[in-house]
Motif scaffolding. Structure first.
Motif, PDB file in Angstrom:
ATOM      1  N   LEU A  91       0.852  -1.216   0.000  1.00  0.00           N
ATOM      2  CA  LEU A  91       0.000   0.000   0.000  1.00  0.00           C
ATOM      3  C   LEU A  91       0.868   1.239   0.000  1.00  0.00           C
ATOM      4  N   GLY A  92       2.093   1.161  -0.089  1.00  0.00           N
ATOM      5  CA  GLY A  92       2.993   2.329  -0.059  1.00  0.00           C
ATOM      6  C   GLY A  92       4.381   1.763  -0.083  1.00  0.00           C
ATOM      7  N   LYS A  93       5.199   2.175   0.805  1.00  0.00           N
ATOM      8  CA  LYS A  93       6.570   1.649   0.822  1.00  0.00           C
ATOM      9  C   LYS A  93       6.533   0.186   1.288  1.00  0.00           C
ATOM     10  N   SER A  94       7.399  -0.642   0.779  1.00  0.00           N
ATOM     11  CA  SER A  94       7.471  -2.029   1.300  1.00  0.00           C
ATOM     12  C   SER A  94       8.400  -2.011   2.518  1.00  0.00           C
ATOM     13  N   ILE A  95       8.240  -3.017   3.352  1.00  0.00           N
ATOM     14  CA  ILE A  95       8.954  -3.003   4.648  1.00  0.00           C
ATOM     15  C   ILE A  95      10.456  -3.004   4.408  1.00  0.00           C
ATOM     16  N   LEU A  96      10.927  -3.880   3.503  1.00  0.00           N
ATOM     17  CA  LEU A  96      12.381  -3.945   3.295  1.00  0.00           C
ATOM     18  C   LEU A  96      12.740  -3.308   1.958  1.00  0.00           C
ATOM     19  N   GLY A  97      11.915  -2.384   1.484  1.00  0.00           N
ATOM     20  CA  GLY A  97      12.026  -1.902   0.110  1.00  0.00           C
ATOM     21  C   GLY A  97      13.393  -1.383  -0.232  1.00  0.00           C
ATOM     22  N   ASN A  98      14.079  -0.733   0.757  1.00  0.00           N
ATOM     23  CA  ASN A  98      15.304  -0.062   0.324  1.00  0.00           C
ATOM     24  C   ASN A  98      16.489  -1.013   0.296  1.00  0.00           C
ATOM     25  N   SER A  99      16.252  -2.320   0.602  1.00  0.00           N
ATOM     26  CA  SER A  99      17.462  -3.171   0.585  1.00  0.00           C
ATOM     27  C   SER A  99      17.294  -4.314  -0.390  1.00  0.00           C
ATOM     28  N   GLY A 100      16.302  -4.279  -1.212  1.00  0.00           N
ATOM     29  CA  GLY A 100      16.150  -5.378  -2.184  1.00  0.00           C
ATOM     30  C   GLY A 100      15.408  -4.853  -3.385  1.00  0.00           C
TER      31      GLY A 100
END
Lengths: 315, 100, 103, 499
Positions: A91-100
């Motif tokens: 629904l917006g940013k993913s929880i681990l979005g910035n590392s994968g």
């Protein structure tokens, strides 16, 4: 400290939520396909009863099989499918979005299938061996169109010159349909048709279910699994359905009405239902199983042809 | 923010999920009747030998590429004449491609 | 005059390559590799050629014009290497012949 | 002392190789001790050399000069020169430490064969050949080291003294004799035009005429033959099928050093030209698919792994050559980093698989390993490490294969998305093949009686696995310390040309 606790709670929510959602949609899927064949079908909560029953039954380890491989990969398949959901922006940013990013997700999708294959090979019965071989052929097949489809949005984002094009968050924010010329729109439409077949293939639903072909090899891959191991694979398959659907929502259907959290989640559930209905229920009841040798030709021939044409349109 | 692949975070979350599920997994039934008929692999017809040949395991995959494999097997025989012939052929192709 | 030498070089190399590619007999193969090596050596020698130069031995060189020594150094090593390769090839063909009774 | 490091690294294994038969007279213990000191010493020297290069930049060493490190007054040395910069220093350290590990591995594995001292003489000479590739400054020493490594590899192929080995050694040696003569012919052409032999000067004076193209294609095709990439891969399966395990690993390392010298010549001497880059990209794509297509059909375990080694080389060349083609934007540099990083990961992954297959062959003593062996029951550790190797090669996320492949995919995408798709497809196909091997050897029932796995072999396999996991988990630190200076050294052409 606070955000670590928050993240931990978020993680718990995602784990149990994804399992719950997966089994819920599996129930709906079974009811709908039953209704389409004019039979009543099981109650809505049937998958939950199945899981509870499996947890109570004895989980047998076949005689010739290696115990630690047999059980480890049942757990690995469930954890890998849940881990995928951590990297997909729902629904917006993913929880681990910035590392994968997208390449990681394509590789993470191999894990559940791979552990199914290893489990089948390790259970030392000729039916599950055959099922494992067929599942590998199925995996070889759908990977090609899957790679093409996942990389078209990246190409569109790259053409527009955004930075770190492979991260799903940027693709999710910039609606893919808005980025291309009208010809590109046709290409993307073509690709979204291929999406449904790829989802059906990856979940090994009927036209592509050569590995659990009940009539031919009696339960195929999971012939020797029982009890809690089978429950793990059962839940892994359900969660994988949710993960696949939400991946392609993030890539191809990211529209959402701006409301409070509840409405946006409801729209998200509706979208998942829409994708699962078409890809697994509709295709399952309409088509019949492929012969093994025709399967690769269908995947690498027709499906990837459409995917490539769609990709070329978006150039 | 530049996406850098951090394997440590992925591994930590993988292990966390693994333990939570293992916790749920333990609540399942562990015992089963050892060495009984239950653990024999399921065979509907005549029971074949325990191990089936896994050699040509990708039969389905070959079917579509049968012609290609025939061609590849034909050109690659193991003697030095073919090796040197292929080497000279390759370097000529390389030269032609380079001089375009 | 120069291109006459290069013609022989090309000719030698082509014979050698023909020998390696189409001759089944192992000894003939070793011989044709030798021919190619001689062809390449001839090519290298012809590079260092000076009109009327003498062999590059330093004792009586100060007043007379010498042929340039570097390609000759190359050829010395190449001949030695070619010796090693042919010796190895022939010993392998002996061992093969001992086991297979036909070359 | 530090000024003579380069020549010591090459001279000590050479000395060791020649003294070995002598020392063998005094018994096995002394021979192994001597070998361990020789290889250990060279490994430590190469680490010191790498530190020296990091702080002092490139090292040029002219053989035989009074002051080897001083360039002679006219600005270029006439004699044979050795050059070491960050890239070759880093590669020599990695290769030497792996060669040392392989030596410890083959202590027990090959112990029941006769003529072992002959084996280790060839082993050391092949190390000299590899180091020669890394440190040559001029073309003719390149030709000499090319010959050394091809003769020693032919010797290693023929080590098992069976009729099949002699035939494949003959095929190998005749092919590489022709290959080396092609190389010499190319060098002759360059010498005829510019009168110099060492690479630094030719790079300065080179204009790209047709004759240079002929020379480049001759040199490049003979080096590609040594590397075993697409058009010239046909000799590899037969050579790997018969040679002992440690010889296979050494020839994989020598293929990587051939790739290093190929890109050194391509970038340093001939400068960036796009046709050559695009040809190599095409070759790498074909070698990825050709390796996989032939591996699916094969039934001999060593041949399958040989084909997989070819397709892994394809990934390396794909990374580096596409980095060279798009050198102007910063993704080119990232692609070269990915390619070099994959070079290191590839040795560890393929090496681990070959080590385990070596242990399986040592235990079962059978030529055709690919029958149902059921090793998983009695050797759980072997099965676990094999699985680790399978996941690493096919690039599964937490391991080192993925760390380098993701760099290659994302930077190559900027050149053309087709390459990324091919890469992803290639790794899933590699995974499919290796799962089949794993299932055949390790799963299933078989009356295999338990034999203890040799301690040293298990220790080396354990070290390989630890290295793979640690590189996989800490790719950032590994690249910043090792790969970045190496990639800069490869790319920056000016300091390569003689100062």
């Amino acid at each position: 400290m606070f955000d670590v606790v928050l993240k931990f709670i978020m993680m718990l929510i995602v784990i149990f939520g994804s399992v719950f959602l997966g089994l819920f949609f599996k129930g709906i899927d079974r009811i709908l396909s039953a209704k389409m064949q004019r039979r009543i079908g099981p109650p809505l909560w049937q998958p939950f009863y199945d899981v509870r029953k499996l947890m109570i039954k004895e989980s047998v380890i076949p005689k010739g099989s290696i115990k630690w491989i047999f059980e480890l990969f049942a757990l690995v398949s469930l954890t890998a499918s849940i881990l995928i959901l951590f990297y997909i922006p729902i629904l917006g940013k993913s929880i681990l979005g910035n590392s994968g990013d997208l390449v990681l997700i394509i590789y993470l999708f191999i894990f559940p299938g791979l552990s199914l294959v290893l489990g089948a090979f390790s259970s030392n019965s000729s039916y599950s061996n055959l099922g494992g071989q067929r599942l590998i052929i199925n995996m070889l097949g759908y990977e090609f169109p899957l790679a093409i489809i996942c990389l078209t949005p990246v190409w569109l984002v790259y053409k527009k010159g955004f930075s770190n094009i492979f991260s799903l968050n940027t693709i999710y924010e910039h609606n893919v349909w808005g980025l291309t010329s009208p010809l590109g729109i046709i290409g993307l439409l073509l690709e979204s048709i291929v999406v449904f077949f790829v989802i059906a293939g990856e979940l090994s639903k009927t036209p592509f279910d050569i590995d659990t072909a009940d009539s031919e090899i009696a339960g195929g891959v999971l012939a020797e699994y029982s009890g809690r191991n089978l429950a793990m694979f059962y839940m892994a398959e359900a969660v994988k359905m949710i993960a696949l659907a939400s991946l392609f929502i993030a890539l191809f259907f990211p529209w959402n009405i701006q409301g409070n959290f509840g409405i946006m989640f409801l729209v998200y559930l509706l979208k998942i239902f829409f994708i699962i209905f078409i890809s697994s229920t509709l295709i399952k009841t309409v088509t019949s199983r492929f012969k093994i040798s025709r399967l690769t030709r269908f995947y690498w021939g027709y499906l990837s042809l459409f995917a490539i044409i769609g990709f070329l349109f978006t150039l | 923010m530049q996406i850098i692949w951090q394997p440590k975070i992925a591994l930590i979350f993988f292990l966390l999920i693994f333990f939570i599920i293992y916790f749920f997994y333990l609540s399942g039934e562990k015992k089963y009747k050892k060495d009984t008929f239950q653990t024999m692999a399921y065979f509907s017809g005549k029971t074949p030998s325990q191990n089936i040949k896994l050699q040509n395991i990708y039969w389905g995959f070959f079917e579509d590429f049968k012609k290609l494999y025939m061609f590849l097997a034909k050109i690659q025989k193991e003697n030095s004449n073919d090796y040197i012939f292929l080497f000279i052929l390759g370097s000529i192709i390389f030269l032609l491609a380079l001089s375009l | 005059m120069i291109n006459f030498i290069f013609l022989t070089v090309i000719f030698l190399i082509i014979i050698g390559l023909f020998g390696t590619m189409f001759k089944k007999n192992l000894i003939k193969l070793a011989m044709s590799i030798n021919i190619i090596s001689n062809g390449v050596n001839l090519f290298l020698i012809s590079l260092g050629y000076r009109q009327g130069g003498i062999a590059p031995i330093f004792t009586n060189a100060p007043n007379l014009k010498m042929v340039s020594p570097t390609p000759q150094a190359l050829i010395l090593t190449n001949i030695v290497i070619n010796l090693a390769v042919t010796a190895f090839l022939l010993s392998l063909s002996i061992l093969i012949y001992k086991k297979e009774k036909k070359l | 002392m530090t000024s003579h490091l380069i020549i010591l690294i090459i001279a000590i294994p050479l000395l060791g190789a020649f003294l070995l038969p002598l020392l063998n007279k005094f018994g096995k213990r002394i021979k192994y001790f001597w070998l361990a000191t020789v290889l250990g010493l060279t490994d430590i020297f190469s680490f010191f050399l790498y530190l020296l290069i990091i702080e002092k930049g490139e090292v040029v060493y002219t053989l035989g000069a009074k002051f080897p490190l001083l360039v002679s007054p006219q600005g270029f040395p006439i004699r044979i020169i050795l050059e070491a910069d960050a890239l070759s220093g880093f590669l020599s350290f990695i290769f030497l430490s792996i060669i040392f590990l392989i030596f410890i591995y083959s202590l027990k594995i090959l112990s029941n064969y006769s003529f072992l001292d002959k084996f280790y003489v060839l082993y050391l000479l092949l190390t000299v050949g590899i180091l020669g590739f890394l440190f040559t400054g001029d073309f003719f020493t390149l030709f000499v080291f090319y010959e050394i490594s091809s003769i020693t590899t032919a010797g290693l192929i023929a080590f098992f003294r069976s009729e099949e080995c002699f035939k494949s050694a003959f095929h190998y040696l005749s092919l590489f004799a022709v290959g080396s003569l092609f190389l010499l012919f190319g060098i002759g052409i360059l010498y005829s035009e510019y009168g110099f032999l060492n690479m630094g000067i030719i790079a300065k004076v080179l204009q790209f005429s047709f004759l240079d193209k002929v020379a480049l294609s001759l040199i490049a095709s003979s080096l590609l033959l040594k590397a075993g990439v697409f058009p010239f891969y046909f000799w590899k399966p037969e050579a790997y099928k018969v040679s002992p395990i440690s010889a296979i690993l050494l020839s994989i390392i020598s293929s990587l050093s051939a790739i290093y010298i190929l890109f050194r010549i391509f970038l340093g001497v001939f400068g960036v030209n796009l046709i050559f880059g695009w040809i190599l990209i095409l070759f790498s794509i074909f070698s990825i698919f050709m390796g996989i297509f032939l591996a699916i059909k094969e039934n001999n375990i060593k041949k399958i792994l040989a084909y997989l080694a070819i397709s892994e080389l394809g990934y390396i060349i794909l990374g580096i050559s596409s980095g060279i083609v798009m050198l102007n934007n910063d993704f080119g540099f990232k692609a070269i980093q990915g390619g070099l990083f994959h070079m290191v990961n590839d040795i560890l992954d393929i090496g681990l698989l070959f080590l385990i297959i070596g242990v399986v062959i040592y235990i079962t003593k059978s030529k055709n390993v690919l029958e149902i062996r059921g090793f998983g029951h009695k050797y759980p550790w072997l099965a676990g490490f094999f699985l680790l190797g399978v996941f690493a090669i096919s690039g599964m996320p937490p391991l080192n294969g993925f760390a380098s492949k993701i760099i290659i995919y994302e930077s190559v995408f900027h050149l053309s998305p087709v390459l990324t798709i091919i890469g992803i497809l290639g790794s899933i196909l590699i995974l499919a093949i290796l799962i089949k091997i794993f299932a055949i050897i390790f799963l299933g029932i078989s009356p295999e009686k338990y034999q203890p796995v040799p301690k040293t072999a298990m220790a080396v396999i354990f070290v390989f696995a630890i290295l793979m996991i640690s590189i996989g988990l800490f790719p950032g630190q590994f690249t910043s310390f090792f790969i970045n200076p190496a990639a800069e050294a490869l790319v920056s052409q000016q300091n390569y040309i003689c100062k």
